[in-house]
Motif scaffolding. Sequence first.
Motif, PDB file in Angstrom:
ATOM      1  N   UNK A 182       0.862  -1.172   0.000  1.00 30.90           N
ATOM      2  CA  UNK A 182       0.000   0.000   0.000  1.00 30.90           C
ATOM      3  C   UNK A 182       0.901   1.225   0.000  1.00 30.90           C
ATOM      4  N   UNK A 183       0.300   2.378  -0.087  1.00 31.65           N
ATOM      5  CA  UNK A 183       1.096   3.601  -0.115  1.00 31.65           C
ATOM      6  C   UNK A 183       1.141   4.282   1.248  1.00 31.65           C
ATOM      7  N   UNK A 184       0.747   3.548   2.292  1.00 23.66           N
ATOM      8  CA  UNK A 184       0.714   4.133   3.631  1.00 23.66           C
ATOM      9  C   UNK A 184       2.080   4.027   4.293  1.00 23.66           C
ATOM     10  N   UNK A 185       2.502   5.124   4.849  1.00 19.17           N
ATOM     11  CA  UNK A 185       3.790   5.169   5.535  1.00 19.17           C
ATOM     12  C   UNK A 185       3.655   4.538   6.923  1.00 19.17           C
ATOM     13  N   UNK A 186       4.773   4.080   7.487  1.00 21.36           N
ATOM     14  CA  UNK A 186       4.703   3.463   8.810  1.00 21.36           C
ATOM     15  C   UNK A 186       4.376   4.475   9.893  1.00 21.36           C
ATOM     16  N   UNK A 187       3.763   3.988  10.956  1.00 20.76           N
ATOM     17  CA  UNK A 187       3.490   4.797  12.132  1.00 20.76           C
ATOM     18  C   UNK A 187       4.707   4.728  13.034  1.00 20.76           C
ATOM     19  N   UNK A 188       5.173   5.885  13.482  1.00 21.70           N
ATOM     20  CA  UNK A 188       6.337   5.941  14.352  1.00 21.70           C
ATOM     21  C   UNK A 188       6.000   6.572  15.689  1.00 21.70           C
ATOM     22  N   UNK A 189       6.946   6.456  16.605  1.00 17.77           N
ATOM     23  CA  UNK A 189       6.780   7.025  17.935  1.00 17.77           C
ATOM     24  C   UNK A 189       8.104   7.676  18.323  1.00 17.77           C
ATOM     25  N   UNK A 190       8.025   8.958  18.741  1.00 20.26           N
ATOM     26  CA  UNK A 190       9.226   9.723  19.073  1.00 20.26           C
ATOM     27  C   UNK A 190       8.866  10.784  20.104  1.00 20.26           C
ATOM     28  N   UNK A 191       9.639  10.834  21.181  1.00 19.29           N
ATOM     29  CA  UNK A 191       9.413  11.794  22.256  1.00 19.29           C
ATOM     30  C   UNK A 191       7.985  11.767  22.789  1.00 19.29           C
ATOM     31  N   UNK A 192       7.430  10.561  22.890  1.00 20.61           N
ATOM     32  CA  UNK A 192       6.113  10.399  23.491  1.00 20.61           C
ATOM     33  C   UNK A 192       4.960  10.761  22.577  1.00 20.61           C
ATOM     34  N   UNK A 193       5.222  10.891  21.267  1.00 21.98           N
ATOM     35  CA  UNK A 193       4.158  11.255  20.331  1.00 21.98           C
ATOM     36  C   UNK A 193       4.268  10.421  19.064  1.00 21.98           C
ATOM     37  N   UNK A 194       3.117  10.233  18.422  1.00 21.02           N
ATOM     38  CA  UNK A 194       3.098   9.568  17.135  1.00 21.02           C
ATOM     39  C   UNK A 194       3.697  10.489  16.077  1.00 21.02           C
ATOM     40  N   UNK A 195       4.386   9.877  15.127  1.00 16.21           N
ATOM     41  CA  UNK A 195       4.923  10.630  13.995  1.00 16.21           C
ATOM     42  C   UNK A 195       4.744   9.796  12.740  1.00 16.21           C
ATOM     43  N   UNK A 196       4.697  10.477  11.617  1.00 20.39           N
ATOM     44  CA  UNK A 196       4.748   9.818  10.317  1.00 20.39           C
ATOM     45  C   UNK A 196       5.841  10.494   9.528  1.00 20.39           C
ATOM     46  N   UNK A 197       6.246   9.869   8.470  1.00 24.95           N
ATOM     47  CA  UNK A 197       7.339  10.433   7.679  1.00 24.95           C
ATOM     48  C   UNK A 197       6.847  11.447   6.654  1.00 24.95           C
ATOM     49  N   UNK A 198       5.564  11.807   6.701  1.00 29.88           N
ATOM     50  CA  UNK A 198       5.063  12.779   5.725  1.00 29.88           C
ATOM     51  C   UNK A 198       5.341  14.197   6.155  1.00 29.88           C
TER      52      UNK A 198
END
Length: 159
Positions: free
Chosen positions: A143-159
């Motif tokens: 799919x074209x969905x980027x991975x879900x990340x976690x950094x400094x206690x918050x969700x992040x995406x690479x977009x």
Amino acid sequence: MSFTSREFRNLCGEFMTGVTVVTTRDEKGKPTGLTANSFASVSLDPPMVLVCVDKGLNSHQAILDNKNFAIHILNESQQDVSNRFARSGNDKFAGINYTNGENNVPVLEEYNALFECRLAHSYEGGDHTIFVGIVDKITNKPNDKKPLGYFRGKYITSS
């Protein structure tokens, strides 16, 4: 120690991680799961991965009892799924579409990648157990969905 548990946790938060949901069944066959960001590949031959699970969670005992589990790598649209499986109590599978995968473990409908495992080793890790699984099946959902990340206690995406 010259630091608190909170300071240690905050410093660990400086390392960006992916977000996974680990699923299995308890001793009564009921689906159970948790959100985990302590996940890594261990070996190519045999294929093995690890996940670290808090000993206080119901899913911890279920993994020990069942000896089979699935690790779902979440995508950027699945913050709600991560939050659901991070909470304690309640039926985390209520209203969630899933099927039965290898060895009858619950497999969520949506994910970016899936590892279906059988427990090979478990190691003490303080208030967590390090579960090492032999991977029996892998699934990549193109799919074209980027991975879900976690950094400094918050969700992040690479977009």
